[in-house]
Design an enzyme around this catalytic site. Structure first.
Site, PDB file in Angstrom:
ATOM      1  N   ASP A 138      15.440 -58.933 -54.843  1.00 53.22           N
ATOM      2  CA  ASP A 138      14.994 -59.982 -55.752  1.00 53.22           C
ATOM      3  C   ASP A 138      13.916 -59.417 -56.670  1.00 53.22           C
ATOM      4  OD1 ASP A 138      15.613 -62.715 -56.180  1.00 53.22           O
ATOM      5  OD2 ASP A 138      13.625 -63.301 -55.464  1.00 53.22           O
ATOM      6  N   TYR A 140      10.358 -59.126 -58.604  1.00 58.81           N
ATOM      7  CA  TYR A 140       9.006 -59.631 -58.352  1.00 58.81           C
ATOM      8  C   TYR A 140       8.842 -60.950 -59.100  1.00 58.81           C
ATOM      9  CZ  TYR A 140       8.068 -54.774 -56.920  1.00 58.81           C
ATOM     10  OH  TYR A 140       8.098 -53.554 -56.319  1.00 58.81           O
ATOM     11  N   PHE A 151      11.886 -52.225 -57.904  1.00 57.98           N
ATOM     12  CA  PHE A 151      10.669 -51.608 -57.364  1.00 57.98           C
ATOM     13  C   PHE A 151       9.612 -51.300 -58.436  1.00 57.98           C
ATOM     14  CE2 PHE A 151      13.740 -50.568 -53.990  1.00 57.98           C
ATOM     15  CZ  PHE A 151      13.047 -51.009 -52.882  1.00 57.98           C
ATOM     16  N   HIS A 264      13.836 -50.852 -44.843  1.00 60.68           N
ATOM     17  CA  HIS A 264      13.131 -51.051 -46.111  1.00 60.68           C
ATOM     18  C   HIS A 264      11.753 -50.383 -46.064  1.00 60.68           C
ATOM     19  CE1 HIS A 264      11.298 -53.330 -49.470  1.00 60.68           C
ATOM     20  NE2 HIS A 264      12.541 -53.528 -49.870  1.00 60.68           N
TER      21      HIS A 264
END
Length: 372
Positions: A138, A140, A151, A264
């Protein structure tokens, strides 16, 4: 090595606002905007298909409603991708997604990333240049963070905790790696070198994680992932961190492509297999074997050093003098600080919230709360 001939550009000229915001003009030629791509014999399918694509003819074939709903795709989705995804964007499911987003906009809801950045991944990494795919989740959902690359965050927002852990794992593989100045986390240089950083959901309501999940983005981005696997015939490296990302690469032909999976890199799961996975080194070793040493990824984000040698010595984090201590559960920062959410544009260097959309982190957080 630091002087590899294949790395022709440094990162500095790519971190400007101009580089971050560039986009093709409506109905314009992507070739005229970016310059003609170097046409190699391999993977020519994507390039030839894009060059044969008559964008204006396709636009003219759309209904008036389709033109209205797809204006963003017409204006900002790189032509190399649009040529291959043109049938996908006119499907009922995608048009329903665009109607949903239209209602969101009309309601006054704040949506991230900004409209012009939703497809920035396609412009920074044209299809015929993809060598590595990093699968995100998703976007930010706070101010001055998401800009279309998984990222990555815009300055002056500091790198979120997961990205700090990514940087430290790169440093473990390549001790010459240096983090961007001012604790930054802008990853455009990677994108320009062939690293596709694709979130599986491309928009989100402000401060509401996963608010646009299961509206149609996942179908579209899965088609993009599958497209890379189909047309990049010499092979691509897929980096899938966390359970959701892993599900996105289950159909990849592993005889043709190289799939690297782990937990993750978020602080609540990284210690369970992300630290020490050597994914960045393994990625370059495979690229060097498949494409040649000049075609590996330079992971550097500064102009001071290059991190492209696939033969860098792997050292323990305790021995490398890593520039930033890995952020993990049990670190000095409390869980509350790690998952704190800002409700205004970023003004400080505090860690930004990123955990609601990470299922691995959610499970770890729930376990931690249960023991309190």
């Amino acid at each position: 090595m630091a002087g590899r001939a294949g790395m022709k550009r440094d990162a500095n000229h790519l971190t400007t606002p101009e580089a971050d915001s560039k986009k093709p003009k409506a109905n314009g030629s992507i070739t005229s905007f970016f310059g003609a791509p170097k046409n190699k014999s391999s993977d020519s399918k994507a390039t030839s298909s894009s060059s044969a694509f008559n964008k204006q003819k396709w636009v003219d074939s759309l209904t008036s409603e389709q033109k209205e709903l797809l204006q963003l795709e017409i204006d900002t989705l790189d032509e190399s991708w649009l040529a291959q995804l043109k049938e996908e964007v006119v499907k009922p499911e995608f048009l329903a997604l665009k109607r949903f987003l239209q209602k969101e906009k009309q309601s006054g809801a704040k949506i991230f990333p900004p409209e012009e950045d939703i497809y920035s991944w396609s412009r920074h990494t044209p299809l015929h240049k993809v060598k590595v795919v990093i699968v995100g989740q998703d976007p930010y959902h706070n101010y001055n963070q998401a800009h279309g690359l998984a990222f990555s965050v815009r300055p002056p927002t500091p790198a979120p905790p997961s990205l700090v852990n990514i940087f430290n794992e790169i440093h473990n593989d390549y001790p010459s790696f240096q983090r961007p100045a001012n604790k930054g986390g802008l990853l455009i240089p990677w994108a320009e070198r062939g690293v596709l950083m694709l979130n599986t959901c491309l928009t989100v309501r402000a401060h509401q994680a996963a608010s646009h999940s299961n509206k149609g983005w996942e179908l579209f981005t899965q088609k993009a992932i599958d497209l890379v696997a189909r047309v990049r015939t010499r092979g691509v490296v897929f980096l899938a961190w966390g359970t959701p990302a892993g599900k996105r690469v289950t159909g990849i032909n592993r005889a043709k492509h190289y799939v690297l999976q782990s937990v993750h890199p978020s602080p609540l799961s990284a210690s369970r297999g992300f630290f020490g996975n050597q994914h960045f080194k393994k990625c370059n070793e495979w690229l060097a074997e498949r494409y040649g040493a000049d075609e590996v990824i330079d992971w550097s984000l500064t102009s001071k050093s290059k991190t492209s040698s696939p033969f860098a010595t792997i050292q323990s984090p305790a021995l490398t003098g890593a520039p930033n201590k890995p952020i993990a559960k049990g670190s000095d920062a409390s869980l509350e600080e790690e998952v704190s959410r800002t409700t205004e544009p970023a003004k400080s260097t505090e860690a930004v919230d990123e955990f609601e959309d990470d299922l691995d982190a959610l499970e770890a957080l729930a376990a931690a709360e249960a023991t309190r």
